[in-house]
Design a protein around this motif. Structure first.
Motif, mmCIF file in Angstrom:
data_model
loop_
_atom_site.group_PDB
_atom_site.id
_atom_site.type_symbol
_atom_site.label_atom_id
_atom_site.label_comp_id
_atom_site.label_asym_id
_atom_site.label_seq_id
_atom_site.Cartn_x
_atom_site.Cartn_y
_atom_site.Cartn_z
ATOM 1 N N ARG A 32 0.802 -1.227 0.000
ATOM 2 C CA ARG A 32 0.000 0.000 0.000
ATOM 3 C C ARG A 32 0.837 1.280 0.000
ATOM 4 N NH1 ARG A 32 -5.297 0.446 4.007
ATOM 5 N NH2 ARG A 32 -6.628 1.635 2.568
ATOM 6 N N THR A 33 2.117 1.169 0.280
ATOM 7 C CA THR A 33 2.983 2.352 0.286
ATOM 8 C C THR A 33 3.523 2.542 -1.122
ATOM 9 O OG1 THR A 33 3.589 1.746 2.551
ATOM 10 C CG2 THR A 33 4.847 3.498 1.529
ATOM 11 N N VAL A 34 2.716 3.113 -2.005
ATOM 12 C CA VAL A 34 3.031 3.113 -3.428
ATOM 13 C C VAL A 34 3.938 4.271 -3.838
ATOM 14 C CG1 VAL A 34 0.855 1.951 -3.940
ATOM 15 C CG2 VAL A 34 0.981 4.439 -4.087
ATOM 16 N N GLY A 35 4.098 5.273 -2.980
ATOM 17 C CA GLY A 35 4.912 6.419 -3.351
ATOM 18 C C GLY A 35 6.331 6.044 -3.722
ATOM 19 N N TYR A 229 -4.554 -10.975 12.029
ATOM 20 C CA TYR A 229 -5.097 -10.124 10.975
ATOM 21 C C TYR A 229 -5.035 -10.787 9.598
ATOM 22 C CZ TYR A 229 -0.483 -8.776 9.102
ATOM 23 O OH TYR A 229 0.751 -8.775 8.516
ATOM 24 N N PHE A 230 -4.247 -11.862 9.441
ATOM 25 C CA PHE A 230 -4.128 -12.515 8.141
ATOM 26 C C PHE A 230 -5.492 -12.928 7.582
ATOM 27 C CE2 PHE A 230 0.393 -14.235 7.361
ATOM 28 C CZ PHE A 230 0.963 -13.061 7.806
ATOM 29 N N PHE A 231 -6.378 -13.339 8.456
ATOM 30 C CA PHE A 231 -7.656 -13.869 7.990
ATOM 31 C C PHE A 231 -8.631 -12.752 7.587
ATOM 32 C CE2 PHE A 231 -5.774 -17.094 10.749
ATOM 33 C CZ PHE A 231 -5.704 -18.148 9.851
ATOM 34 N N ARG A 232 -8.204 -11.491 7.731
ATOM 35 C CA ARG A 232 -9.022 -10.365 7.267
ATOM 36 C C ARG A 232 -8.557 -9.814 5.927
ATOM 37 N NH1 ARG A 232 -7.968 -8.737 12.821
ATOM 38 N NH2 ARG A 232 -6.640 -7.017 12.133
ATOM 39 N N MET A 233 -7.284 -10.003 5.597
ATOM 40 C CA MET A 233 -6.690 -9.322 4.447
ATOM 41 C C MET A 233 -7.223 -9.819 3.115
ATOM 42 S SD MET A 233 -4.626 -6.991 5.667
ATOM 43 C CE MET A 233 -5.970 -6.792 6.850
ATOM 44 N N ALA A 295 3.927 -3.213 12.068
ATOM 45 C CA ALA A 295 2.637 -3.485 11.432
ATOM 46 C C ALA A 295 2.115 -4.868 11.794
ATOM 47 C CB ALA A 295 2.769 -3.345 9.914
ATOM 48 N N THR A 296 3.012 -5.850 11.836
ATOM 49 C CA THR A 296 2.592 -7.208 12.176
ATOM 50 C C THR A 296 1.971 -7.257 13.558
ATOM 51 O OG1 THR A 296 4.260 -8.221 10.748
ATOM 52 C CG2 THR A 296 3.384 -9.571 12.550
ATOM 53 N N TRP A 297 2.615 -6.606 14.537
ATOM 54 C CA TRP A 297 2.087 -6.663 15.898
ATOM 55 C C TRP A 297 0.824 -5.827 16.064
ATOM 56 C CZ3 TRP A 297 2.984 -10.693 18.330
ATOM 57 C CH2 TRP A 297 4.211 -11.352 18.226
ATOM 58 N N LEU A 298 0.727 -4.723 15.360
ATOM 59 C CA LEU A 298 -0.519 -3.957 15.396
ATOM 60 C C LEU A 298 -1.667 -4.822 14.884
ATOM 61 C CD1 LEU A 298 -1.850 -1.108 15.847
ATOM 62 C CD2 LEU A 298 -1.504 -0.753 13.383
ATOM 63 N N GLY A 299 -1.459 -5.478 13.733
ATOM 64 C CA GLY A 299 -2.508 -6.323 13.168
ATOM 65 C C GLY A 299 -2.835 -7.516 14.028
ATOM 66 N N TRP A 300 -1.842 -8.038 14.724
ATOM 67 C CA TRP A 300 -2.024 -9.236 15.533
ATOM 68 C C TRP A 300 -2.793 -8.930 16.817
ATOM 69 C CZ3 TRP A 300 2.604 -13.110 15.400
ATOM 70 C CH2 TRP A 300 2.171 -14.389 15.780
ATOM 71 N N LEU A 301 -2.579 -7.748 17.386
ATOM 72 C CA LEU A 301 -3.060 -7.471 18.743
ATOM 73 C C LEU A 301 -4.276 -6.564 18.828
ATOM 74 C CD1 LEU A 301 0.434 -6.918 20.401
ATOM 75 C CD2 LEU A 301 -0.979 -8.984 20.511
ATOM 76 N N VAL A 302 -4.546 -5.793 17.788
ATOM 77 C CA VAL A 302 -5.607 -4.786 17.868
ATOM 78 C C VAL A 302 -6.796 -5.220 17.023
ATOM 79 C CG1 VAL A 302 -6.198 -2.368 17.424
ATOM 80 C CG2 VAL A 302 -3.913 -2.966 18.284
ATOM 81 N N THR A 319 5.096 7.801 8.687
ATOM 82 C CA THR A 319 5.561 6.428 8.523
ATOM 83 C C THR A 319 4.744 5.478 9.387
ATOM 84 O OG1 THR A 319 7.793 7.288 8.126
ATOM 85 C CG2 THR A 319 7.599 4.940 8.584
ATOM 86 N N VAL A 320 4.406 5.902 10.598
ATOM 87 C CA VAL A 320 3.545 5.095 11.461
ATOM 88 C C VAL A 320 2.193 4.866 10.790
ATOM 89 C CG1 VAL A 320 2.348 5.022 13.689
ATOM 90 C CG2 VAL A 320 4.704 5.875 13.572
ATOM 91 N N LEU A 321 1.654 5.891 10.169
ATOM 92 C CA LEU A 321 0.365 5.761 9.490
ATOM 93 C C LEU A 321 0.465 4.816 8.301
ATOM 94 C CD1 LEU A 321 -0.917 9.459 9.514
ATOM 95 C CD2 LEU A 321 -1.330 7.653 11.194
ATOM 96 N N ASP A 322 1.538 4.941 7.513
ATOM 97 C CA ASP A 322 1.715 4.048 6.366
ATOM 98 C C ASP A 322 1.732 2.588 6.809
ATOM 99 O OD1 ASP A 322 1.802 6.055 4.483
ATOM 100 O OD2 ASP A 322 3.995 6.138 4.382
ATOM 101 N N GLU A 323 2.455 2.315 7.884
ATOM 102 C CA GLU A 323 2.546 0.933 8.357
ATOM 103 C C GLU A 323 1.217 0.460 8.944
ATOM 104 O OE1 GLU A 323 5.597 -1.274 8.378
ATOM 105 O OE2 GLU A 323 5.535 0.116 6.684
ATOM 106 N N SER A 324 0.469 1.349 9.553
ATOM 107 C CA SER A 324 -0.849 0.985 10.075
ATOM 108 C C SER A 324 -1.820 0.689 8.932
ATOM 109 C CB SER A 324 -1.403 2.113 10.956
ATOM 110 O OG SER A 324 -0.525 2.407 12.031
ATOM 111 N N LEU A 325 -1.779 1.510 7.892
ATOM 112 C CA LEU A 325 -2.608 1.282 6.716
ATOM 113 C C LEU A 325 -2.259 -0.031 6.030
ATOM 114 C CD1 LEU A 325 -2.501 4.906 5.307
ATOM 115 C CD2 LEU A 325 -4.590 3.708 5.947
ATOM 116 N N LEU A 326 -0.994 -0.405 6.092
ATOM 117 C CA LEU A 326 -0.530 -1.614 5.429
ATOM 118 C C LEU A 326 -1.259 -2.862 5.902
ATOM 119 C CD1 LEU A 326 1.606 -2.786 3.467
ATOM 120 C CD2 LEU A 326 3.171 -2.939 5.414
ATOM 121 N N VAL A 327 -1.716 -2.855 7.159
ATOM 122 C CA VAL A 327 -2.433 -4.018 7.698
ATOM 123 C C VAL A 327 -3.907 -3.704 7.957
ATOM 124 C CG1 VAL A 327 -0.428 -5.223 8.602
ATOM 125 C CG2 VAL A 327 -1.510 -3.462 10.000
ATOM 126 N N GLY A 328 -4.409 -2.657 7.308
ATOM 127 C CA GLY A 328 -5.848 -2.450 7.258
ATOM 128 C C GLY A 328 -6.453 -1.515 8.284
#
Length: 456
Positions: A32-35, A229-233, A295-302, A319-328
């Motif tokens: 998702r970080t296409v820039g 979070y894998f099962f949501r992506m 990003a992995t831990w955000l997706g795993w725990l939240v 950068t924090v936002l980009d990584e958060s967006l990366l996992v939805g």
């Protein structure tokens, strides 16, 4: 063909930007970080005209829709993916002529049912195979991410794909997989990201298996844990994620506003490094020190759709936002303007937790504290603090009932970042007093203290 790899170390994944003749470029499995892809193409004087997805990704939100919207590129996706995006569907054996390069789609199911590999051919140069999550360096993509009812069938498909799907390609074929060592989506040792088919045919241990039934019985046992979070992506990528311009940035919030937002249900995510968090933090904050695996831990725990409030340190908020967006994660409720200094200056509540070295940690354990090991099972088996309670970080929230109440707890991991997160989970649940072992097992052994091995 000049191939420019983009590696996300935290995910263990690669995406590829391929420079084609005629000032054109192709993009394979973008996140998702296409820039960064657009900047790289512009710097080299070409335009991204073609985008390929090898499969519906489970470990990140795809950037294919975003890249296509920004460049006008044509998007190619397997017909079997049933993607709802505007795209050109491809099937096995289909060949395309794109800017002087022939691209062939090869069905390689196993990691996912719809999986395609793409072979790029140009003149007398060696072919380039973008293999996604089928054959990778030293391994193959895992087969249990769709559901337990299809794992057996997908494992059989993977067994055949890595042997047969690319069998007609020569040894000199360049191999560019999406998944690699360190990816939760794959099994494969080492840090190499690219290879050749000839090298894999000689050295990849999965190709040494000759009995399909034995492989099907063993292969799923080799997978690492699955982040929640894998099962949501997959569903997000099938439907197509929102464009970045459609997601509102978090507002800067003064301490009082930030406090009210937290009291109204938003989750505070503190991305500062563990020492800063231990020294002072907002009660109830979830610590996820910002690093490659944030990003992995955000997706795993939240939980999904949780409104997020951010307390940041030196790491850029963007950068924090980009990584958060990366996992939805897209519900950004705000960030603390002025950081913890502003919070403390406003006289709002703060709390601390002890960050102790190995000597103090050992002393605490001798006095009755319980060590809580939040690492993965293979790490625990290889060496742990004697008598430690083992609960992997990804399972800690749902296994809080196993944690003893009313006694001091010493959290630890390999270095200290995961256990800082674990400490914050325990603190939110009312456990304490709490301390975190600085440098984790590394610090423990450096101090000359032994580790126990094997199961508890």
């Amino acid at each position: 063909m000049n191939v420019i790899p983009f590696v996300h170390e935290g995910l263990g994944n690669s995406s590829y930007l391929v420079e084609l003749p005629g000032s054109a470029g192709a993009l394979i499995d973008p996140d998702r970080t296409v820039g960064r892809y657009l900047a790289a193409a512009e710097a080299r004087g070409f335009t991204i005209r073609h985008i390929f997805e090898t499969h519906l990704h489970a470990d990140f939100v795809s950037g294919a829709r975003e890249a296509a919207a920004l460049t006008g590129a044509r998007l190619f996706i397997s017909k079997g993916a049933n993607s709802q995006l505007r795209h050109t569907p491809l099937v096995h054996g289909q060949r395309l002529e794109l800017d002087g390069v022939e691209v062939e789609a090869i069905a390689s199911p196993g990691h996912t049912p719809e999986h395609l590999g793409y072979v790029f051919r140009m003149g007398s140069r060696p072919p380039a195979l973008y293999s996604g999550g089928s054959l990778i360096v030293g391994g193959a993509g895992r087969t249990d991410l769709i559901g337990p009812d299809v794992t057996d069938a997908l494992t059989r498909a993977q067994f055949r794909s890595i042997r047969e799907a690319f069998a007609v390609l020569p040894d000199e074929t360049l191999l560019y997989p999406t998944h690699g060592g360190g990816s939760f989506c794959s099994t494969g040792p080492g840090s190499a990201r690219t290879s050749t088919l000839g090298l894999e045919r000689r050295t990849n241990p999965l190709l040494a298996w000759s009995d399909e039934d034995e492989f099907v019985h063993w292969f799923p046992t080799s997978f690492p844990a699955v982040p929640d979070y894998f099962f949501r992506m997959r569903a997000i990528n099938q439907a197509g994620p929102r464009l970045r311009q459609e997601v509102a940035d978090p507002a800067p919030l003064a301490p009082g506003e930030f406090d009210r937002a937290a009291r109204n249900g938003a989750l505070i995510v503190d991305t500062r490094q563990q020492a800063d968090f231990m020294a002072v933090h907002i009660p109830g904050a979830l610590a996820i020190p910002f690093r490659d695996v944030y990003a992995t831990w955000l997706g795993w725990l939240v939980p999904p759709d949780t409104p997020l409030l951010f307390v940041t340190g030196d790491e850029p908020l963007a950068t924090v936002l980009d990584e958060s967006l990366l996992v939805g994660y897209e519900r950004f409720a705000g960030y603390l303007e002025g950081g913890m200094g502003a919070w403390e200056g406003a006289g709002l509540p703060v709390t601390q937790a002890a960050l102790c070295d190995a000597v103090d940690g050992r002393r605490a354990l001798a006095a009755g504290a319980v060590a809580v090991d939040v690492r993965e099972p293979d790490e625990y088996l290889a060496g742990h603090i004697p008598n430690a309670l083992h609960i992997p970080l990804g399972a800690l929230q749902r296994r809080l009932g196993e944690v003893p109440a009313g006694v001091p707890l010493l959290t630890y991991c390999g270095h200290g970042e995961r256990s800082a997160t674990g400490l914050s989970i325990l603190e939110r649940a009312g456990f304490g007093p709490l301390s975190n072992l600085d440098l984790g097992t590394e610090g423990w052994t450096a101090a000359g203290f032994r580790l126990a091995t094997g199961a508890a």
